[in-house]
Design an enzyme around this catalytic site. Structure first.
Site, PDB file in Angstrom:
ATOM      1  N   LYS A   1     -11.921  -1.684   6.922  1.00  0.00           N
ATOM      2  CA  LYS A   1     -11.097  -2.614   7.680  1.00  0.00           C
ATOM      3  C   LYS A   1     -11.571  -2.669   9.136  1.00  0.00           C
ATOM      4  O   LYS A   1     -11.846  -3.718   9.665  1.00  0.00           O
ATOM      5  CB  LYS A   1      -9.619  -2.203   7.626  1.00  0.00           C
ATOM      6  CG  LYS A   1      -9.077  -1.967   6.222  1.00  0.00           C
ATOM      7  CD  LYS A   1      -8.853  -3.239   5.437  1.00  0.00           C
ATOM      8  CE  LYS A   1      -8.761  -3.036   3.940  1.00  0.00           C
ATOM      9  NZ  LYS A   1      -7.574  -2.347   3.452  1.00  0.00           N
TER      10      LYS A   1
ATOM     11  N   ASP B   1      -1.517   6.656   6.292  1.00  0.00           N
ATOM     12  CA  ASP B   1      -2.618   5.776   5.927  1.00  0.00           C
ATOM     13  C   ASP B   1      -2.824   4.830   7.116  1.00  0.00           C
ATOM     14  O   ASP B   1      -1.953   4.016   7.426  1.00  0.00           O
ATOM     15  CB  ASP B   1      -2.230   4.988   4.660  1.00  0.00           C
ATOM     16  CG  ASP B   1      -3.242   3.916   4.270  1.00  0.00           C
ATOM     17  OD1 ASP B   1      -4.243   3.732   4.990  1.00  0.00           O
ATOM     18  OD2 ASP B   1      -3.018   3.257   3.234  1.00  0.00           O
TER      19      ASP B   1
ATOM     20  N   TRP C   1       0.827  -1.210   0.000  1.00  0.00           N
ATOM     21  CA  TRP C   1       0.000   0.000   0.000  1.00  0.00           C
ATOM     22  C   TRP C   1       0.852   1.247   0.000  1.00  0.00           C
ATOM     23  O   TRP C   1       0.529   2.244  -0.660  1.00  0.00           O
ATOM     24  CB  TRP C   1      -0.980  -0.003   1.170  1.00  0.00           C
ATOM     25  CG  TRP C   1      -1.969  -1.123   1.081  1.00  0.00           C
ATOM     26  CD1 TRP C   1      -2.147  -2.133   1.980  1.00  0.00           C
ATOM     27  CD2 TRP C   1      -2.916  -1.369   0.029  1.00  0.00           C
ATOM     28  NE1 TRP C   1      -3.133  -2.979   1.556  1.00  0.00           N
ATOM     29  CE2 TRP C   1      -3.625  -2.546   0.367  1.00  0.00           C
ATOM     30  CE3 TRP C   1      -3.232  -0.716  -1.167  1.00  0.00           C
ATOM     31  CZ2 TRP C   1      -4.629  -3.064  -0.452  1.00  0.00           C
ATOM     32  CZ3 TRP C   1      -4.234  -1.240  -1.984  1.00  0.00           C
ATOM     33  CH2 TRP C   1      -4.921  -2.397  -1.622  1.00  0.00           C
TER      34      TRP C   1
HETATM   35  C1  LIG Z   1      -7.106  -1.922   2.109  1.00  0.00           C
HETATM   36  C2  LIG Z   1      -6.061  -0.878   2.176  1.00  0.00           C
HETATM   37  C3  LIG Z   1      -5.938   0.114   1.192  1.00  0.00           C
HETATM   38  C4  LIG Z   1      -6.813   0.157  -0.042  1.00  0.00           C
HETATM   39  O1  LIG Z   1      -8.086   0.526   0.274  1.00  0.00           O
HETATM   40  P1  LIG Z   1      -9.212   0.770  -0.826  1.00  0.00           P
HETATM   41  O2  LIG Z   1     -10.299   1.392  -0.028  1.00  0.00           O
HETATM   42  O3  LIG Z   1      -9.552  -0.546  -1.409  1.00  0.00           O
HETATM   43  O4  LIG Z   1      -8.644   1.703  -1.845  1.00  0.00           O
HETATM   44  C5  LIG Z   1      -4.975   1.079   1.365  1.00  0.00           C
HETATM   45  N1  LIG Z   1      -4.174   1.073   2.437  1.00  0.00           N
HETATM   46  C6  LIG Z   1      -4.252   0.131   3.391  1.00  0.00           C
HETATM   47  C7  LIG Z   1      -3.338   0.187   4.561  1.00  0.00           C
HETATM   48  C8  LIG Z   1      -5.198  -0.867   3.299  1.00  0.00           C
HETATM   49  O5  LIG Z   1      -5.282  -1.805   4.251  1.00  0.00           O
END
Ligand SMILES: *Cc1c(COP(=O)(O)O)cnc(C)c1O
Length: 360
Positions: free
Chosen positions: A195, A171, A101
């Site tokens: 998540k 993030d 990511w």
């Molecule tokens: C799942 C995830 C993403 C991607 O998320 P989307 O909503 O599918 O774009 C980005 N960063 C992390 C840390 C993730 O776990």
């Protein structure tokens, strides 16, 4: 069939109480005679839902007044572009590469300016967090970017990087609300909610106000300017109403549970059960350097692809869903987010013990 123990990395398990409440309110939300899905986002009822959600989130995370809370769309992945478009005034930023990511965010940023990889753990398949106490960060970098919890590899920063005065952007998709955070250490904290908070379709971005300006890269679409959303209370256009409503319910559930300190305590207890088992097991082993282990995502392997596959299959038959590791790394991964009850982790450990005894 009843409810399973769902170890999915995302979309993931939600609190049963929240789902039940939503079910009760499905046809008639609080005497409005309609579902939240059917109501105007300009209605009084929905305004109350989004206001209450923001208020509860501010309370849970202790968000200072000089930060805006935005409810956005496009997934965490759209932020990979929105961040540079809004923040790259000098067209330069530092990225720490701790997994897929972070790498995707870094690659996306390259479309908008100079993204500099200042550290990486790619050399050991992202099984650790690099030392970030004294990085060579370009003087004119607009920000330092991290992925705080690496969903796929199961690592987590236990200490934030020394940004040497630069704005920190994080993030937190897979560790959102899993423990208390000091919001003042960040310029931007953002994450997709699927998540640890709610249904896919909502991204929450918490942004320090001085970073929200008119001055964005030329060509930045209206919908991708933070200012557009900040100026319109996250309702420049139709927001993901139902998703925000569920997020709001999860915030209330978290408050009832005692907030983020209580959550952290419980998450540590849950993770310890699993890690302690892995550390003494002769069959299973964790893949992450101990000090960098995530409380949320726990990857492990048997060392044999065949046994891994057998384990995933038998676990599924026994009511443990989504234990297969990410398609790029293989093995297993148990995601044990806030809403995974401790009983689920206990049952998983008992099942792993049994599997080990049968497959020695
Ligand atoms: C799942 C995830 C993403 C991607 O998320 P989307 O909503 O599918 O774009 C980005 N960063 C992390 C840390 C993730 O776990």
């Amino acid at each position: 069939m009843g409810r399973v123990y769902n170890f999915s990395a995302g979309p993931a398990v939600l609190p049963e109480e929240v789902l039940k409440e939503a079910a009760e309110e499905m046809l008639d939300y609080k005497g409005t005679g309609m579902s939240v899905m059917e109501m105007s986002h300009r209605s009084k009822a929905f305004q109350e839902i989004i206001d209450e959600a923001e208020k509860d989130l501010r309370e849970l995370m202790n968000i200072p007044d000089n930060y805006k809370v935005l409810f956005l769309q496009g997934g965490a992945s759209l932020q990979f572009a929105m961040i540079p478009m809004n923040l790259m005034k000098n067209k330069k930023a530092a990225y720490i590469i701790t997994g897929q990511w972070a790498k995707k965010a870094y690659q996306e940023a390259k479309n908008y300016g100079e993204a500099v990889a200042v550290a990486s753990s790619a050399d050991q398949t992202f099984s650790y967090i690099p030392d970030c106490s004294d990085l060579e960060i370009p003087e004119d970098a607009d920000y330092v970017y991290i992925c705080e919890n690496n969903t796929i590899y199961g690592t987590k920063y236990k200490e934030l990087p020394n940004t040497k005065g630069h704005t920190l952007v994080a993030d937190v998709s897979s560790c959102f609300l899993s423990e208390p955070v000091d919001v003042t250490k960040y310029g931007v904290i953002y994450g997709g909610v699927q998540k640890n908070i709610g249904p896919a379709g909502v991204v929450i971005a918490i942004i320090r106000e001085d970073l929200i300006t008119e001055e964005v890269l030329p060509g930045t679409p209206t919908m991708m300017r933070y200012k557009t959303h900040a100026d319109n209370g996250s309702m420049y256009n139709t927001p993901p109403c139902y998703g925000i409503y569920i997020c709001g319910k999860v915030f209330q559930w978290l408050k009832k549970k005692g907030g983020l300190s209580a959550m952290k305590e419980l998450n540590e207890k849950k993770a310890k059960l699993l890690y302690d088992f892995l550390d003494q097991s002769e069959l299973f082993k964790g893949t992450v350097v101990k000090k960098d282990r995530s409380l949320m995502n726990v990857p492990f392997v048997t060392g044999s692809e065949e046994l891994d596959a057998k384990f995933v299959k038998e676990a599924k038959a026994a009511g443990f869903e989504n234990l297969k590791g990410h398609r790029t790394v293989g093995g297993m991964r148990a995601s044990i987010y806030n809403a995974m009850p401790i009983e689920g982790v206990e049952a998983l450990v008992a099942f792993m013990k049994k599997f080990e005894a049968e497959n020695k």
